[in-house]
Design an enzyme around this catalytic site. Sequence first.
Site, short mmCIF file in Angstrom:
data_model
loop_
_atom_site.label_atom_id
_atom_site.label_comp_id
_atom_site.label_asym_id
_atom_site.label_seq_id
_atom_site.Cartn_x
_atom_site.Cartn_y
_atom_site.Cartn_z
N HIS A 134 0.71 -1.09 0.02
CA HIS A 134 -0.12 -0.03 0.02
C HIS A 134 0.63 1.21 -0.01
O HIS A 134 0.29 2.28 0.44
CB HIS A 134 -0.90 0.03 0.92
CG HIS A 134 -2.13 -0.98 0.88
ND1 HIS A 134 -2.75 -1.57 2.09
CD2 HIS A 134 -2.42 -1.63 -0.08
CE1 HIS A 134 -3.63 -2.49 1.66
NE2 HIS A 134 -3.53 -2.57 0.24
N CYS A 142 4.12 12.07 -7.47
CA CYS A 142 3.38 12.83 -8.44
C CYS A 142 1.95 12.26 -8.62
O CYS A 142 1.65 11.12 -8.68
CB CYS A 142 3.87 13.04 -9.82
SG CYS A 142 3.05 13.70 -10.90
N THR A 205 -3.63 -8.35 11.14
CA THR A 205 -4.25 -7.81 10.01
C THR A 205 -5.95 -8.31 9.98
O THR A 205 -6.31 -9.62 10.40
CB THR A 205 -3.87 -8.06 8.34
OG1 THR A 205 -4.91 -7.77 7.57
CG2 THR A 205 -3.58 -9.46 8.21
P1 NAD Z 1 -7.04 -3.27 10.54
O1 NAD Z 1 -6.98 -2.07 11.40
O2 NAD Z 1 -8.32 -3.55 9.63
O3 NAD Z 1 -6.69 -4.60 11.42
C1 NAD Z 1 -5.82 -4.43 12.46
C2 NAD Z 1 -5.68 -5.96 12.95
O4 NAD Z 1 -4.59 -6.14 13.91
C3 NAD Z 1 -6.89 -6.32 13.78
O5 NAD Z 1 -7.35 -7.50 13.25
C4 NAD Z 1 -6.38 -6.36 15.36
O6 NAD Z 1 -7.24 -7.64 15.80
C5 NAD Z 1 -4.92 -6.83 15.20
N1 NAD Z 1 -4.23 -6.42 16.31
C6 NAD Z 1 -4.41 -5.22 17.12
N2 NAD Z 1 -3.27 -5.07 17.87
C7 NAD Z 1 -2.49 -6.07 17.59
C8 NAD Z 1 -1.19 -6.44 17.89
N3 NAD Z 1 -0.57 -5.96 19.09
N4 NAD Z 1 -0.63 -7.52 17.43
C9 NAD Z 1 -1.16 -8.22 16.57
N5 NAD Z 1 -2.63 -7.99 15.83
C10 NAD Z 1 -3.12 -6.83 16.48
O7 NAD Z 1 -5.70 -3.22 9.82
P2 NAD Z 1 -5.20 -3.85 8.23
O8 NAD Z 1 -5.96 -5.51 7.89
O9 NAD Z 1 -3.74 -3.70 8.03
O10 NAD Z 1 -5.96 -2.74 7.27
C11 NAD Z 1 -5.78 -1.88 7.41
C12 NAD Z 1 -5.31 -0.87 6.41
O11 NAD Z 1 -5.01 0.51 6.49
C13 NAD Z 1 -4.21 -1.24 5.55
O12 NAD Z 1 -4.40 -1.34 4.27
C14 NAD Z 1 -3.06 -0.40 5.96
O13 NAD Z 1 -2.23 -0.06 4.73
C15 NAD Z 1 -3.58 0.79 6.49
N6 NAD Z 1 -2.93 1.43 7.81
C16 NAD Z 1 -1.79 1.30 7.92
C17 NAD Z 1 -1.22 1.47 9.28
C18 NAD Z 1 0.49 1.36 9.34
O14 NAD Z 1 1.13 1.64 8.36
N7 NAD Z 1 1.01 1.28 10.41
C19 NAD Z 1 -1.89 1.87 10.11
C20 NAD Z 1 -3.28 1.90 10.16
C21 NAD Z 1 -3.93 1.56 9.00
ZN ZN Z 2 5.06 14.52 -12.06
#
Ligand code: NAD
Ligand code: ZN
Length: 261
Positions: A134, A142, A205
Amino acid sequence: MSVPIEPHDQRFPVLDPAVLQRARGMLATSASIVAFSGAGLSAESGVPTFRDAATSGLWTRYDPARLASPEGFAADPDLVLAWYADRRRAVARATPNAAHRALAARPDIALVTQNVDDLLERAGCDPTRVVHLHGRIDRDRCHGSCGHEEPIDPAVIVAELRRCPRCGALLRPAVVWFGEALPPEAWERAVAAMHSADTVIVIGTSGAVWPAAGLVDLARSAGAGIVVVNPDADPDDNKDHADIVLRGRAGEVLPALLSGP
Ligand code: NAD
Ligand code: ZN
């Protein structure tokens, strides 16, 4: 390299030693291991997951699609950049946790992440090893089609509209927004890793974001064993069709799972 194990936080489930042993056994017989991570990997570093974020701050006042979509950027670029400046500051303040370090200590494991933070890299993972499905929040790219991309300075994060030095279109965070395609090279590398995996460790996730979530199905169909690491995973429900469910936080489970014998 030994990885320190952090004390158990009583609010979370205690890891079952027998289940941990089974997972370690599965990894020991796997020639090819992939760690597929989501926001939960960085939760213990203080970077909120989507779910945490939904209960506080901007998410309660604004529709996520307005903050993270091309339509939202066209409608109100200043709002989008202000929100990203907040997220960028939160990521810049965060430091890698024990889970990032445990993965850094195992260069044999392929890393595919949905996270846009750079905490795996800052934990010491070779940047060429981390597939960011992502994109990355610490870069701009850009919004036109010239392909220009540049890092932002984490010490000077400003919510200011800037133009691409190459073609003059607007610059925007180098992340994938709702409705946008994933970067083709990252997707191809992720698919190849899933095809050749003997075991995929699915870390923190919710499996709600597609097409990334489909990678686990792909790996399973190609014959990989699936190990889920998530404090909220329900072994009775097991929606991930995991072979092994390790209920616990990534920062506790991964050092125990990945450390030497
Ligand atoms: P999500 O927020 O949908 O799910 C998070 C998952 O992590 C849940 O299932 C939860 O139970 C679990 N979780 C919470 N604490 C935890 C821990 N300490 N150890 C292990 N698991 C734990 O996240 P997603 O599935 O990654 O989808 C969200 C989208 O948002 C992604 O596409 C991502 O790119 C983006 N995002 C990224 C970040 C980052 O880069 N750190 C943060 C938030 C969202
Ligand atoms: Zn450009």
